[in-house]
Scaffold this active site. Structure first.
Site, PDB file in Angstrom:
ATOM      1  N   TRP A 144       7.127  29.482  15.370  1.00  0.00           N
ATOM      2  CA  TRP A 144       6.184  29.507  16.478  1.00  0.00           C
ATOM      3  C   TRP A 144       6.288  30.766  17.337  1.00  0.00           C
ATOM      4  CZ3 TRP A 144       9.457  30.143  20.422  1.00  0.00           C
ATOM      5  CH2 TRP A 144      10.733  29.583  20.313  1.00  0.00           C
ATOM      6  N   ASN A 145       7.356  31.533  17.222  1.00  0.00           N
ATOM      7  CA  ASN A 145       7.579  32.598  18.207  1.00  0.00           C
ATOM      8  C   ASN A 145       6.644  33.795  18.044  1.00  0.00           C
ATOM      9  OD1 ASN A 145       9.054  33.039  15.808  1.00  0.00           O
ATOM     10  ND2 ASN A 145      10.490  34.406  16.844  1.00  0.00           N
ATOM     11  N   PRO A 191       1.616  26.623   9.339  1.00  0.00           N
ATOM     12  CA  PRO A 191       2.182  27.170  10.568  1.00  0.00           C
ATOM     13  C   PRO A 191       2.923  26.104  11.361  1.00  0.00           C
ATOM     14  CG  PRO A 191      -0.117  26.684  10.902  1.00  0.00           C
ATOM     15  CD  PRO A 191       0.183  26.350   9.457  1.00  0.00           C
ATOM     16  N   SER A 225      14.894  28.662  10.792  1.00  0.00           N
ATOM     17  CA  SER A 225      16.333  28.601  11.042  1.00  0.00           C
ATOM     18  C   SER A 225      17.116  28.649   9.739  1.00  0.00           C
ATOM     19  CB  SER A 225      16.685  27.308  11.787  1.00  0.00           C
ATOM     20  OG  SER A 225      16.526  26.185  10.928  1.00  0.00           O
ATOM     21  N   GLU A 263      13.534  34.525   5.825  1.00  0.00           N
ATOM     22  CA  GLU A 263      13.845  35.308   7.016  1.00  0.00           C
ATOM     23  C   GLU A 263      14.350  34.310   8.042  1.00  0.00           C
ATOM     24  OE1 GLU A 263      13.857  36.483  10.553  1.00  0.00           O
ATOM     25  OE2 GLU A 263      11.677  36.648  10.437  1.00  0.00           O
ATOM     26  N   LEU A 264      15.674  34.291   8.222  1.00  0.00           N
ATOM     27  CA  LEU A 264      16.318  33.222   8.980  1.00  0.00           C
ATOM     28  C   LEU A 264      16.869  33.744  10.307  1.00  0.00           C
ATOM     29  CD1 LEU A 264      18.058  31.600   5.874  1.00  0.00           C
ATOM     30  CD2 LEU A 264      15.773  31.144   6.797  1.00  0.00           C
ATOM     31  N   CYS A 267      14.041  36.790  16.700  1.00  0.00           N
ATOM     32  CA  CYS A 267      15.189  36.732  15.795  1.00  0.00           C
ATOM     33  C   CYS A 267      15.986  38.027  15.760  1.00  0.00           C
ATOM     34  CB  CYS A 267      14.740  36.347  14.381  1.00  0.00           C
ATOM     35  SG  CYS A 267      13.512  37.463  13.680  1.00  0.00           S
ATOM     36  N   GLU A 312      23.267  32.560  17.587  1.00  0.00           N
ATOM     37  CA  GLU A 312      21.977  33.039  18.072  1.00  0.00           C
ATOM     38  C   GLU A 312      21.551  32.177  19.253  1.00  0.00           C
ATOM     39  OE1 GLU A 312      17.705  34.124  16.050  1.00  0.00           O
ATOM     40  OE2 GLU A 312      18.596  32.205  15.506  1.00  0.00           O
TER      41      GLU A 312
END
Length: 478
Positions: free
Chosen positions: A150-151, A175, A228, A249-250, A283, A382
């Site tokens: 969502w970011n 999404p 995540s 892409e975590l 991230c 993180e």
């Protein structure tokens, strides 16, 4: 703004889904701003079938024609920039200036990959067989599926859809439920650009109805996730049954090394806006700052003063510099980090709580913490929020070891005026991307991705399109 779209299956927008509706909230106010149809498992199965039909037409479309369509997408996106920026801000809470930049970077993905479609090169290898020739070529992997966070509701979708289409694949986009409108608007630009029905499909829904059908389908050949580490690990396990290709892409936990020759004000002028962009929900944002002991005092003072000067508010207010977190869960996560920091003797220089007077929405004050041990939550994990952890170092060997101690390896940064040290840091920092005197990593022309628990595969650059293609060898003997 959601009534116009819905689910896109087989080239048609559907105002109803088989699993009811999902309400969308403005994180700056906590108020519901609309509802979207939720896809059922049957809807997703239809989308997979439609993607199969679309694939046959699209993979047979010449690369130069695919490139023209992608350029059309970018042009349509450019014409809808203000509409899109407002949608991004309403769904995520980020300030309009940041939303405009996100949409601009998103259409860059289509421009870049339009040209990459024309540059899908193979090669000729000399054969051992008399009169023989070995041809190495690339073909689209097939139906792909994109799961996005969502970011960055536009950029993350664009970074998956653009290379998939350039490669000749069809795609199903799923999404985040928090930000469906932005994805719908972007996908409508794709639809209007002249793409065949079924090539791009969009489903919004709960994991129980949208995830399982995609992961179980043998027809879906590739999964791309931005999310995540825990979700990525689960997807890798679930993809094994059908041997899907995966790109992940975590999470990240980016260290920033500030050496003794760095110019403090220049570093701060870059670092503070980056750290608090999107309320820290990025991230690759700087999480932990390792500052040489000779600079630590002015660095902390300058960082704190700049953070204190940031104006918080609704993203639609042009004067706002930082908006809210996405939901109440993120606020609670920040409070846990602060509680851990206090328990470990950390000093809260500024922030550490909801800002005074902000009784609506999910705001959390820009926060600076010092005097933390390396095993504290703020240093170890993180934080994905507006928290900057600052500590000092005096040994080069020690700071590299501390920076590399995280399980994550997405991005890392170094600030120094010594070219030799820049190269040394780039070689020794364990990350998929290193910024030397810069935080600018997420561009269409550069491969974006991490190592270790931060994932695998790359998005963007000439490398990005290859994740959507199979390599074929043909041995020709005349």
């Amino acid at each position: 703004m959601y009534e116009t779209y819905g689910l896109l299956i087989g080239g048609q927008w559907r105002a109803r889904g088989g699993a009811g509706v999902i309400e969308v909230t403005d994180p700056a106010t906590g108020e519901i701003i609309g509802a979207v149809p939720a896809a059922s498992a049957a809807d997703v199965e239809e989308a997979i079938a439609a993607a199969g039909v679309g694939l046959k037409a699209w993979r047979a479309t010449p690369a130069w024609v695919r490139a023209d369509v992608l350029h059309n997408v970018a042009s349509l996106m450019a014409a809808r920039s203000e509409e899109a920026a407002r949608c991004i801000t309403l769904e995520t809470g980020k300030p309009l200036a940041q939303s405009r930049r996100e949409w601009s970077l998103s259409l860059d993905q289509f421009r870049w990959h339009a040209e990459e479609a024309r540059r899908i090169y193979g090669r000729i290898v000399e054969s051992r067989a008399p009169g023989g020739r070995i041809e190495v070529s690339h073909e689209p992997v097939g139906i792909t599926a994109a799961f996005t966070a969502w970011n960055f509701p536009a950029f993350l979708v664009a970074r998956k859809v653009a290379p998939a289409l350039a490669a000749g694949c069809s795609i199903i986009v799923r999404p985040s439920r928090e930000v469906p409108g932005t994805a719908m608007l972007l996908i409508d630009c794709v639809k209007q650009a002249g793409i065949p029905d079924g090539v791009v499909n969009l489903v919004v829904g709960h994991a129980s109805t949208t995830y399982d059908p995609i992961m179980a389908s043998a027809a879906v050949r590739k999964i791309s996730l931005t999310g995540s580490t825990a979700i990525g690990q689960q997807m890798i396990r679930d993809s094994a049954a059908t041997l899907k290709r995966v790109s992940m892409e975590l999470g990240g936990n980016a260290p920033v090394l500030v050496f003794e020759d760095a110019q403090v004000d220049q570093v701060l002028d870059l670092s503070v806006p980056v750290k608090f962009a999107n309320a820290g929900q990025v991230c690759v944002t700087a999480d932990r700052f390792y500052v040489h002991e000779t600079l630590i005092k002015p660095f902390i003072e300058g960082f704190t003063a700049r953070a204190a000067a940031l104006k918080l508010g609704h993203g639609l207010d042009e004067s706002s510099q930082m908006g809210p977190l996405i939901n109440q869960r993120r606020v609670e996560a920040m409070e846990k980090i602060i509680a851990d920091a206090r328990a470990r003797g950390g000093r809260i220089e500024i922030g550490g709580a909801r800002p005074p007077g902000q009784n609506k929405g999910f705001f959390f004050a820009p926060t600076v913490i010092t005097n933390l041990p390396d095993d504290s939550v703020a240093m170890r994990d993180e934080n994905f929020g507006p928290i900057a952890a600052i500590t000092s170092f005096n040994s080069v060997e020690d700071v590299y070891a501390r920076a590399n101690s995280s399980e994550h390896g997405l991005a890392a940064y170094v600030f120094t005026r010594d070219a030799r040290r820049m190269r040394e840091a780039a070689a020794r920092l364990e990350a998929g991307m290193v910024g030397a005197n810069s935080y600018a990593l997420a561009t269409a022309e550069a491969p974006f991705g991490g190592i270790k628990a931060s994932g695998m595969g790359r998005e963007g650059g000439s490398e990005g399109i290859l994740d959507y293609m199979n390599v074929k060898l043909t041995q020709v003997v005349v």
